[in-house]
Design a protein around this motif. Structure first.
Motif, PDB file in Angstrom:
ATOM      1  N   ILE A   3       0.839  -1.203   0.000  1.00 13.48           N
ATOM      2  CA  ILE A   3       0.000   0.000   0.000  1.00 13.48           C
ATOM      3  C   ILE A   3       0.875   1.255   0.000  1.00 13.48           C
ATOM      4  O   ILE A   3       0.572   2.237  -0.686  1.00 13.48           O
ATOM      5  CB  ILE A   3      -0.962  -0.008   1.202  1.00 13.48           C
ATOM      6  CG1 ILE A   3      -1.976  -1.132   1.014  1.00 13.48           C
ATOM      7  CG2 ILE A   3      -1.675   1.316   1.353  1.00 13.48           C
ATOM      8  CD1 ILE A   3      -2.858  -1.384   2.204  1.00 13.48           C
ATOM      9  N   SER A   4       1.969   1.224   0.723  1.00 22.12           N
ATOM     10  CA  SER A   4       2.878   2.378   0.759  1.00 22.12           C
ATOM     11  C   SER A   4       3.461   2.657  -0.625  1.00 22.12           C
ATOM     12  O   SER A   4       3.489   3.807  -1.078  1.00 22.12           O
ATOM     13  CB  SER A   4       4.018   2.135   1.742  1.00 22.12           C
ATOM     14  OG  SER A   4       3.512   1.989   3.039  1.00 22.12           O
ATOM     15  N   PHE A   5       3.932   1.606  -1.299  1.00 25.23           N
ATOM     16  CA  PHE A   5       4.504   1.786  -2.636  1.00 25.23           C
ATOM     17  C   PHE A   5       3.446   2.220  -3.647  1.00 25.23           C
ATOM     18  O   PHE A   5       3.705   3.065  -4.497  1.00 25.23           O
ATOM     19  CB  PHE A   5       5.192   0.508  -3.113  1.00 25.23           C
ATOM     20  CG  PHE A   5       6.496   0.232  -2.420  1.00 25.23           C
ATOM     21  CD1 PHE A   5       7.443   1.225  -2.250  1.00 25.23           C
ATOM     22  CD2 PHE A   5       6.777  -1.030  -1.936  1.00 25.23           C
ATOM     23  CE1 PHE A   5       8.647   0.980  -1.616  1.00 25.23           C
ATOM     24  CE2 PHE A   5       7.975  -1.292  -1.294  1.00 25.23           C
ATOM     25  CZ  PHE A   5       8.907  -0.282  -1.135  1.00 25.23           C
ATOM     26  N   THR A   6       2.257   1.635  -3.557  1.00 21.36           N
ATOM     27  CA  THR A   6       1.180   1.988  -4.481  1.00 21.36           C
ATOM     28  C   THR A   6       0.758   3.445  -4.295  1.00 21.36           C
ATOM     29  O   THR A   6       0.549   4.166  -5.270  1.00 21.36           O
ATOM     30  CB  THR A   6      -0.025   1.059  -4.281  1.00 21.36           C
ATOM     31  OG1 THR A   6       0.396  -0.284  -4.420  1.00 21.36           O
ATOM     32  CG2 THR A   6      -1.124   1.340  -5.274  1.00 21.36           C
ATOM     33  N   THR A   7       0.640   3.867  -3.035  1.00 25.73           N
ATOM     34  CA  THR A   7       0.260   5.253  -2.757  1.00 25.73           C
ATOM     35  C   THR A   7       1.326   6.221  -3.237  1.00 25.73           C
ATOM     36  O   THR A   7       1.016   7.253  -3.849  1.00 25.73           O
ATOM     37  CB  THR A   7       0.019   5.434  -1.244  1.00 25.73           C
ATOM     38  OG1 THR A   7      -0.983   4.511  -0.817  1.00 25.73           O
ATOM     39  CG2 THR A   7      -0.432   6.844  -0.930  1.00 25.73           C
ATOM     40  N   ALA A   8       2.590   5.905  -2.979  1.00 26.95           N
ATOM     41  CA  ALA A   8       3.682   6.768  -3.439  1.00 26.95           C
ATOM     42  C   ALA A   8       3.682   6.868  -4.961  1.00 26.95           C
ATOM     43  O   ALA A   8       3.861   7.957  -5.524  1.00 26.95           O
ATOM     44  CB  ALA A   8       5.020   6.237  -2.935  1.00 26.95           C
ATOM     45  N   ASP A   9       3.459   5.746  -5.632  1.00 24.06           N
ATOM     46  CA  ASP A   9       3.406   5.736  -7.096  1.00 24.06           C
ATOM     47  C   ASP A   9       2.264   6.605  -7.601  1.00 24.06           C
ATOM     48  O   ASP A   9       2.432   7.377  -8.553  1.00 24.06           O
ATOM     49  CB  ASP A   9       3.261   4.295  -7.594  1.00 24.06           C
ATOM     50  CG  ASP A   9       3.088   4.230  -9.088  1.00 24.06           C
ATOM     51  OD1 ASP A   9       3.975   4.725  -9.806  1.00 24.06           O
ATOM     52  OD2 ASP A   9       2.062   3.673  -9.541  1.00 24.06           O
ATOM     53  N   ALA A  10       1.095   6.497  -6.976  1.00 22.31           N
ATOM     54  CA  ALA A  10      -0.059   7.285  -7.399  1.00 22.31           C
ATOM     55  C   ALA A  10       0.195   8.780  -7.203  1.00 22.31           C
ATOM     56  O   ALA A  10      -0.174   9.594  -8.057  1.00 22.31           O
ATOM     57  CB  ALA A  10      -1.293   6.855  -6.627  1.00 22.31           C
ATOM     58  N   ILE A  11       0.829   9.142  -6.108  1.00 23.17           N
ATOM     59  CA  ILE A  11       1.129  10.553  -5.841  1.00 23.17           C
ATOM     60  C   ILE A  11       2.118  11.085  -6.869  1.00 23.17           C
ATOM     61  O   ILE A  11       1.946  12.190  -7.410  1.00 23.17           O
ATOM     62  CB  ILE A  11       1.664  10.732  -4.413  1.00 23.17           C
ATOM     63  CG1 ILE A  11       0.549  10.459  -3.410  1.00 23.17           C
ATOM     64  CG2 ILE A  11       2.233  12.130  -4.213  1.00 23.17           C
ATOM     65  CD1 ILE A  11       1.013  10.362  -1.981  1.00 23.17           C
ATOM     66  N   ILE A  12       3.141  10.310  -7.176  1.00 31.40           N
ATOM     67  CA  ILE A  12       4.147  10.742  -8.158  1.00 31.40           C
ATOM     68  C   ILE A  12       3.519  10.891  -9.535  1.00 31.40           C
ATOM     69  O   ILE A  12       3.741  11.880 -10.236  1.00 31.40           O
ATOM     70  CB  ILE A  12       5.328   9.748  -8.187  1.00 31.40           C
ATOM     71  CG1 ILE A  12       6.124   9.857  -6.878  1.00 31.40           C
ATOM     72  CG2 ILE A  12       6.235  10.005  -9.384  1.00 31.40           C
ATOM     73  CD1 ILE A  12       7.132   8.756  -6.680  1.00 31.40           C
ATOM     74  N   ARG A  13       2.706   9.888  -9.946  1.00 33.72           N
ATOM     75  CA  ARG A  13       2.075   9.964 -11.271  1.00 33.72           C
ATOM     76  C   ARG A  13       1.123  11.144 -11.369  1.00 33.72           C
ATOM     77  O   ARG A  13       1.084  11.853 -12.382  1.00 33.72           O
ATOM     78  CB  ARG A  13       1.338   8.665 -11.592  1.00 33.72           C
ATOM     79  CG  ARG A  13       2.261   7.560 -12.036  1.00 33.72           C
ATOM     80  CD  ARG A  13       1.533   6.315 -12.508  1.00 33.72           C
ATOM     81  NE  ARG A  13       0.830   5.671 -11.404  1.00 33.72           N
ATOM     82  CZ  ARG A  13      -0.501   5.539 -11.328  1.00 33.72           C
ATOM     83  NH1 ARG A  13      -1.259   5.956 -12.299  1.00 33.72           N
ATOM     84  NH2 ARG A  13      -1.060   4.948 -10.300  1.00 33.72           N
ATOM     85  N   ALA A  14       0.328  11.388 -10.326  1.00 38.81           N
ATOM     86  CA  ALA A  14      -0.611  12.517 -10.348  1.00 38.81           C
ATOM     87  C   ALA A  14       0.151  13.841 -10.397  1.00 38.81           C
ATOM     88  O   ALA A  14      -0.242  14.758 -11.133  1.00 38.81           O
ATOM     89  CB  ALA A  14      -1.524  12.469  -9.134  1.00 38.81           C
ATOM     90  N   GLY A  15       1.232  13.939  -9.648  1.00 37.79           N
ATOM     91  CA  GLY A  15       2.039  15.154  -9.670  1.00 37.79           C
ATOM     92  C   GLY A  15       2.638  15.414 -11.033  1.00 37.79           C
ATOM     93  O   GLY A  15       2.611  16.546 -11.538  1.00 37.79           O
ATOM     94  N   LEU A  16       3.181  14.370 -11.645  1.00 40.44           N
ATOM     95  CA  LEU A  16       3.751  14.522 -12.982  1.00 40.44           C
ATOM     96  C   LEU A  16       2.687  14.904 -14.005  1.00 40.44           C
ATOM     97  O   LEU A  16       2.916  15.740 -14.875  1.00 40.44           O
ATOM     98  CB  LEU A  16       4.445  13.228 -13.414  1.00 40.44           C
ATOM     99  CG  LEU A  16       5.770  12.919 -12.736  1.00 40.44           C
ATOM    100  CD1 LEU A  16       6.257  11.524 -13.125  1.00 40.44           C
ATOM    101  CD2 LEU A  16       6.805  13.962 -13.098  1.00 40.44           C
TER     102      LEU A  16
END
Length: 62
Positions: A3-16
């Motif tokens: 969940i931590s990795f998935t959330t971090a990935d989602a935040i990075i993708r949304a930011g980009l």
């Protein structure tokens, strides 16, 4: 951990995504909506594939 990795990935993708599309772009909302629609469709397909694979492979009880 997943969940931590998935959330971090989602935040990075949304930011980009939001940083890549210019704020004054007239199609900004449409592009963001299209991205999230495609992402949701791909998630649904992957969930179905995982369901079929677990039925075929029969992981049993753990």
């Amino acid at each position: 951990m997943h969940i931590s990795f998935t959330t971090a990935d989602a935040i990075i993708r949304a930011g980009l995504l939001h940083n890549t599309i210019p704020a004054k772009n007239t199609n900004r909302n449409t592009l963001i909506s299209f991205f999230y629609t495609i992402e949701s469709c791909m998630t649904a397909v992957v969930i179905i594939v995982i369901g079929v694979l677990t039925t075929v492979i029969n992981l049993g009880t753990i």
